[in-house]
Design a protein around this motif. Structure first.
Motif, mmCIF file in Angstrom:
data_model
loop_
_atom_site.group_PDB
_atom_site.id
_atom_site.type_symbol
_atom_site.label_atom_id
_atom_site.label_comp_id
_atom_site.label_asym_id
_atom_site.label_seq_id
_atom_site.Cartn_x
_atom_site.Cartn_y
_atom_site.Cartn_z
ATOM 1 N N LEU A 257 0.850 -1.194 0.000
ATOM 2 C CA LEU A 257 0.000 0.000 0.000
ATOM 3 C C LEU A 257 0.880 1.237 0.000
ATOM 4 N N SER A 258 0.369 2.336 -0.527
ATOM 5 C CA SER A 258 1.093 3.593 -0.415
ATOM 6 C C SER A 258 1.020 4.058 1.036
ATOM 7 N N PRO A 259 1.903 4.961 1.482
ATOM 8 C CA PRO A 259 1.823 5.461 2.855
ATOM 9 C C PRO A 259 0.446 6.018 3.203
ATOM 10 N N LYS A 260 -0.170 6.740 2.271
ATOM 11 C CA LYS A 260 -1.490 7.319 2.530
ATOM 12 C C LYS A 260 -2.539 6.225 2.686
ATOM 13 N N GLU A 261 -2.500 5.222 1.790
ATOM 14 C CA GLU A 261 -3.452 4.111 1.873
ATOM 15 C C GLU A 261 -3.268 3.326 3.167
ATOM 16 N N TYR A 262 -2.016 3.148 3.557
ATOM 17 C CA TYR A 262 -1.715 2.420 4.781
ATOM 18 C C TYR A 262 -2.252 3.167 6.001
ATOM 19 N N GLN A 263 -2.050 4.482 6.016
ATOM 20 C CA GLN A 263 -2.529 5.304 7.128
ATOM 21 C C GLN A 263 -4.055 5.258 7.238
ATOM 22 N N LEU A 264 -4.723 5.362 6.095
ATOM 23 C CA LEU A 264 -6.186 5.295 6.094
ATOM 24 C C LEU A 264 -6.677 3.929 6.574
ATOM 25 N N LYS A 265 -6.027 2.881 6.128
ATOM 26 C CA LYS A 265 -6.417 1.534 6.534
ATOM 27 C C LYS A 265 -6.262 1.355 8.032
ATOM 28 N N MET A 266 -5.156 1.824 8.591
ATOM 29 C CA MET A 266 -4.916 1.691 10.027
ATOM 30 C C MET A 266 -5.922 2.499 10.833
ATOM 31 N N ASN A 267 -6.236 3.701 10.355
ATOM 32 C CA ASN A 267 -7.207 4.550 11.051
ATOM 33 C C ASN A 267 -8.603 3.922 11.010
ATOM 34 N N ASN A 268 -8.973 3.348 9.870
ATOM 35 C CA ASN A 268 -10.274 2.692 9.753
ATOM 36 C C ASN A 268 -10.364 1.479 10.672
#
Length: 347
Positions: free
Chosen positions: A325-336
Motif C-alpha cells: 500500500l502507499s503510505p497514505k493508503e496504509y494510514q487510512l487503513k490503520m485509522n479505519n
C-alpha cells in the motif's frame, strides 16, 4: 506428560532407529516418491508440510505446527521445504549441512531454516537428541508476531519468510548453551504438545513466543572470531546501533563506532545477517514509518522528516514494495481499523 517420562521417551531408541543403526547402508526408497528440483545446479528434494504432518502427527492439535524428534542414524537427503523449520539440539551434538557447508551443532544450539535453504542433519547417534519444529507460514498470525519484538532479528526473519517476494534462502543460527531457561521451556512445550491439557493450543503458542524471545536474548551467529573487535562486539550490538541511530546513520559512522573499516563492516553485516547495510537501514526506517503512520496523527511529510527521507517519491515506492500500500493508503487503513475496533468496544 511428566518431564521424567518425556526424557525417557526421547532417549529410548525406536524400532526404526535401531534398524537404521544396524543397517547404515539402508536407503529409504520413500524419498524417491518426493518431489525434487534443481537448485544451485544440484538435485534437492522438496518436503511438503502437509505430508510431514500426515506422516508424523500424533496430536491434531494445531494443523499449522508439527514437532518431531529427529530419527537417529537416519540418512536424510539434502532437501528444502515449504515451511519454516526450527532445529533444536536438546542433547549431545550433530552436524547441519547447509548449502554444502558443515556446521557443528551442540546442546543448546538452534538453527532456523527458511523455505529455500538446501540442508540436512547428520551424525545423530544414541545420546544425540534433536527436536524439529515445523511451522507452516500461516502459523505466524498477526497476534503472535505482535508478541515478538517489533524490530527484532527473529520477527524480521519471519516476516521475510512468510512474504511472497523474497528469495527465502536465509537461515539463522543461535548458540544458547548458556541459557538456563531454553531447555526447560522446550520440555514444557513438548509435554504439552504430546499430552495436551486444557487450552493446550494457546499454551503451546505462548511457549513458542518464549522460545523465540529466549533465543533472541542469546543471539550470536557463531563463536568464531572475525577479529578481536568483532569478538567484543557481536553483530547484535551493530544491529542495535543501526536501530537506535537510523535517522542519521551511515556506514562510515557505524564503522567508526565499532572501530572497523567501512568495507570490512559491510562484508561482516552481509555475512552475518544476509543483508547489506543499506537494506538493514532502509528496513528500520520503514518499520518506524509504518509505526508512526499507524499510531500517530503526524502527516506523511512530518514522518518523512522524522525517519530521515528527503525524496517523497522514493519513499512512496519502497514503502509500497514492502507493505503493498502507499503510505497514505496504509494510514487510512490503520485509522479505519482502529475506528471499527473502538466502535465494537462501545457496542
Amino acid at each position: 506428560m511428566k518431564k521424567s517420562d518425556l526424557k525417557k521417551w526421547l532417549f529410548t531408541m525406536t524400532d526404526r532407529e535401531l534398524y537404521y543403526k544396524n543397517h547404515p547402508e539402508y536407503y529409504n526408497s520413500l524419498y524417491d516418491s518426493c518431489e525434487s528440483k534443481q537448485l544451485d545446479n544440484r538435485k534437492v528434494y522438496v518436503f511438503k508440510f502437509h505430508e510431514q504432518k500426515k506422516k508424523n502427527d500424533l496430536t491434531p492439535l494445531n494443523p499449522k505446527l508439527e514437532i518431531v524428534k529427529h530419527s537417529r542414524y537416519s540418512s536424510i537427503p539434502v532437501h528444502i521445504h515449504d515451511y519454516i523449520e526450527l532445529n533444536f539440539v536438546y542433547a549431545g551434538t550433530c552436524k547441519a549441512i547447509v548449502r554444502d557447508k558443515t556446521i557443528p551443532l551442540q546442546c543448546g544450539d538452534v538453527c532456523i531454516m527458511d523455505t529455500n535453504v538446501p540442508h540436512t542433519i547428520s551424525e545423530v547417534e544414541d545420546e544425540d537428541i534433536v527436536i524439529n519444529i515445523l511451522m507452516e507460514k500461516s502459523y505466524f498470525t498477526a497476534s503472535m508476531l505482535g508478541q515478538l519484538s517489533s524490530n527484532s532479528i527473529i520477527s524480521d526473519f519471519i516476516l521475510d519468510a512468510i512474504s511472497h517476494d523474497r528469495l527465502h534462502n536465509r537461515f539463522l543460527l543461535f548458540h544458547c548453551q548458556d541459557s538456563e531457561k531454553l531447555i526447560p521451556i522446550v520440555e514444557e512445550l513438548l509435554c504439552e504438545f504430546y499430552e495436551p491439557s486444557f487450552c493446550a493450543r494457546d499454551i503451546i503458542n505462548a511457549y513458542m513466543v518464549l522460545i523465540f524471545a529466549e533465543m533472541l536474548r542469546h543471539f550470536q551467529t557463531d563463536n568464531s572470531k572475525d577479529s578481536t573487535a568483532a569478538h567484543r562486539n557481536s553483530i547484535l550490538d551493530i544491529l542495535k546501533f543501526i536501530e537506535e541511530n537510523y535517522q542519521n546513520c551511515t556506514l562510515q559512522k557505524t564503522a567508526t563506532a565499532f572501530n572497523f573499516h567501512p568495507n570490512y563492516l559491510s562484508r561482516l553485516i552481509r555475512k552475518k545477517n544476509g543483508k547489506s547495510f543499506k537494506q538493514l537501514l532502509q528496513e528500520q526506517k520503514l518499520n518506524k514509518a509504518s509505526s508512526l503512520l499507524a499510531n500517530t496523527s503526524m502527516t506523511i511529510a512530518e514522518i518523512l522528516q522524522e525517519v530521515g527521507y528527503q525524496n517523497h517519491g522514493f519513499f512512496n515506492k519502497i514503502f509500497k514494495e514492502r507493505y503493498g500500500l502507499s503510505p497514505k493508503e496504509y494510514q487510512l487503513k490503520m485509522n479505519n481499523t482502529k475506528s471499527i475496533s473502538q466502535l465494537n468496544k462501545q457496542i
